[in-house]
Scaffold this active site. Structure first.
Site, short mmCIF file in Angstrom:
data_model
loop_
_atom_site.label_atom_id
_atom_site.label_comp_id
_atom_site.label_asym_id
_atom_site.label_seq_id
_atom_site.Cartn_x
_atom_site.Cartn_y
_atom_site.Cartn_z
N ASN A 210 0.85 -1.20 0.00
CA ASN A 210 0.00 0.00 0.00
C ASN A 210 0.88 1.24 0.00
O ASN A 210 2.10 1.15 -0.01
CB ASN A 210 -0.96 -0.02 1.20
CG ASN A 210 -0.20 -0.13 2.50
OD1 ASN A 210 0.57 0.75 2.85
ND2 ASN A 210 -0.39 -1.23 3.20
N ALA A 274 1.46 1.06 11.69
CA ALA A 274 1.73 0.43 10.40
C ALA A 274 0.45 0.21 9.61
O ALA A 274 -0.62 0.01 10.18
CB ALA A 274 2.43 -0.91 10.63
N LYS A 288 9.40 -16.88 -10.36
CA LYS A 288 8.53 -15.88 -10.98
C LYS A 288 7.42 -16.57 -11.79
O LYS A 288 7.71 -17.47 -12.59
CB LYS A 288 9.38 -14.99 -11.89
CG LYS A 288 8.62 -13.81 -12.42
CD LYS A 288 9.43 -12.99 -13.38
CE LYS A 288 8.51 -12.07 -14.13
NZ LYS A 288 8.98 -11.76 -15.46
N1 CTP Z 1 -3.43 -3.45 12.20
C1 CTP Z 1 -2.57 -4.41 12.68
N2 CTP Z 1 -2.50 -5.63 12.04
C2 CTP Z 1 -3.26 -5.88 10.98
C3 CTP Z 1 -4.15 -4.90 10.48
C4 CTP Z 1 -4.21 -3.69 11.11
O1 CTP Z 1 -1.86 -4.17 13.64
N3 CTP Z 1 -3.17 -7.08 10.39
C5 CTP Z 1 -3.53 -2.18 12.92
C6 CTP Z 1 -2.98 -0.99 12.18
O2 CTP Z 1 -1.60 -0.79 12.46
C7 CTP Z 1 -3.84 0.15 12.75
C8 CTP Z 1 -5.17 -0.53 13.04
O3 CTP Z 1 -4.90 -1.92 13.13
O4 CTP Z 1 -3.33 0.60 13.98
C9 CTP Z 1 -6.25 -0.29 12.05
O5 CTP Z 1 -5.84 -0.59 10.77
P1 CTP Z 1 -6.79 -0.31 9.52
O6 CTP Z 1 -6.07 -0.70 8.27
O7 CTP Z 1 -7.37 1.06 9.62
O8 CTP Z 1 -8.02 -1.27 9.78
P2 CTP Z 1 -8.22 -2.79 9.70
O9 CTP Z 1 -8.19 -3.34 11.07
O10 CTP Z 1 -7.27 -3.43 8.73
O11 CTP Z 1 -9.72 -2.89 9.20
P3 CTP Z 1 -10.37 -2.44 7.78
O12 CTP Z 1 -9.29 -2.62 6.75
O13 CTP Z 1 -11.50 -3.35 7.63
O14 CTP Z 1 -10.78 -0.99 7.97
#
Ligand code: CTP
Length: 404
Positions: A210, A274, A288
């Site tokens: 991302n 993160a 690959k």
């Molecule tokens: N996070 C994490 N581990 C993951 C996914 C997310 O520690 N596998 C943490 C991120 O670092 C952040 C929080 O969870 O602090 C929210 O991440 P976000 O991407 O906003 O949300 P998601 O939990 O992934 O949910 P969604 O994508 O459905 O909004």
């Protein structure tokens, strides 16, 4: 601020006279002040005015030491609790970013083991010039702190960013710095910060990732370390330079980030900034993938690191901070995330907004707390946002409501 020792370098700019007001404010609050007057600073402020305000002659030349003859460029910096350069000109920033040691001020700063605050003041075009902005980035990476500049009308009559912060604003930043430091001095806190994106490999050369730059997490780690918290940064791939005084562990995948984070527990503070990939490829190819052979991927859900930390009762940190990257229903979704992931603090940002958040030096966030409090922070530098988050953490750790 009683007995805090502040070493003030007076740079050569039209706003140098404001250093005198700042010295007055600091003296009134029981600080001890020594000054270094640069050659160009002397064009704007006289040694006599500094002597009469601080009761000690300014230091001017590395070879021509004044009455306090035991003080040289090394012991001068060791004496100080904090070093401040006011005003910091574009030229001075350029010298520091090159690591020059050509006079007392630059030599003393290069030899310093203290926190150094730079207070820029210059014309808007000089401030926004890519060369100055590059120096700003280099100096931030070296660990220099910046107070300002702000927006406003300048001595040259132009308007914009580059105006020096007022003596009151500078004073309040210094006060906040010492307050935070004193509060945490004896606590010997440990923190972990996750930051950056993760990569989920499809084959050895392709991955799902991302836009996260990792900047917000780096700023948080820097700010924590600055107030004396023993901080470890677990960083996904970023283009950022290594931080001074922060142990950084580089990882690639969500699985590596999780394993690394788990090993760092217990900590007092965990901040998950993160942008962890929610999914990984089931059995990535070892070679690959040829396009003619490709059919489809099967995705598996990654473990949620934040949730693991905050629900890990045996080793739950005192404070757990999460982030929420949302593109719609920011407040509602973030409130749900705060509850679901059992965070103490959740920092919500709308990642679809242009010029803030992902990949930008700026952010605009809402800080939600478990007790229901909501703080909206307008667009500002990620370093500023980092300090706001740290202040919330300190408030929780100390139950002190006075750090804003
Ligand atoms: N996070 C994490 N581990 C993951 C996914 C997310 O520690 N596998 C943490 C991120 O670092 C952040 C929080 O969870 O602090 C929210 O991440 P976000 O991407 O906003 O949300 P998601 O939990 O992934 O949910 P969604 O994508 O459905 O909004």
């Amino acid at each position: 601020m009683k007995n805090k020792k502040i070493l003030i370098v007076i740079g050569g700019g039209i706003s140098a006279y404001k250093a005198l007001d700042l010295i007055r404010l600091l003296k009134r609050n029981d600080c001890e002040i020594k000054t270094v007057l640069t050659k160009s600073g002397k064009e704007f402020v006289t040694p006599l005015s500094l002597t009469s305000l601080t009761n000690s002659k300014p230091f001017e030349n590395i070879f021509d030491v004044n009455s306090e003859s035991e003080i040289d460029h090394i012991s001068l910096s060791r004496w100080a609790d904090l070093i401040l350069v006011i005003p910091t000109t574009a030229n001075f920033m350029s010298k520091l970013s090159l690591g020059k040691a050509e006079d007392l001020a630059t030599t003393m700063i290069l030899a310093s083991n203290k926190n150094i605050f730079l207070v820029p003041a210059m014309n808007v075009r000089m401030w926004l010039h890519p060369a100055t902005q590059k120096n700003y980035q280099i100096l931030s990476d070296y660990g220099y702190e910046f107070i300002g500049p702000t927006n406003g009308e300048m001595a040259c009559g132009e308007y914009g960013q580059g105006k020096m912060s007022s003596p009151r604003q500078i004073f309040s930043e210094i006060k906040k710095y010492f307050l935070n430091k004193d509060i945490l001095k004896n606590k010997k806190l440990k923190a972990l910060v996750t930051t950056g994106p993760t990569r989920e490999y499809v084959d050895p050369v392709r991955f799902i990732s991302n836009e996260s730059s990792g900047k917000q997490g780096y700023e948080i780690a820097k700010a924590l370390s600055r107030i004396g918290v023993n901080t470890t940064l677990v960083s996904g791939p970023t283009s950022l330079s290594k931080l001074k005084d922060v142990k950084t562990i580089n990882v690639l995948t969500a699985k590596e980030m999780f394993e690394t984070t788990k090993k760092l527990l217990p900590v007092d503070i965990a901040i998950c900034a993160a942008a962890v990939s929610d999914f990984r490829i089931n059995s990535p190819s070892k070679s690959k993938i040829k396009k003619d052979n490709f059919k489809s991927f099967k995705l598996l859900k990654n473990i949620d690191i934040l949730e693991y930390i905050s629900k890990n009762n045996r080793q739950r940190p005192q404070i757990v901070v999460g982030f929420a990257a949302e593109t719609e229903n920011l407040l509602k979704n973030s409130e749900n995330k705060l509850k679901k992931k059992q965070c103490d603090i959740l920092v919500a940002n709308n990642v679809s907004e242009k010029n803030v958040g992902f990949n930008s030096d700026y952010n605009k966030v809402i800080i939600l707390e478990k007790n229901g409090s909501i703080t909206k922070i307008k667009k500002n530098k990620k370093s500023f946002i980092a300090n706001k988050i740290i202040n919330k953490i300190i408030n929780k750790l100390t139950k002190n409501k006075n750090v804003n």
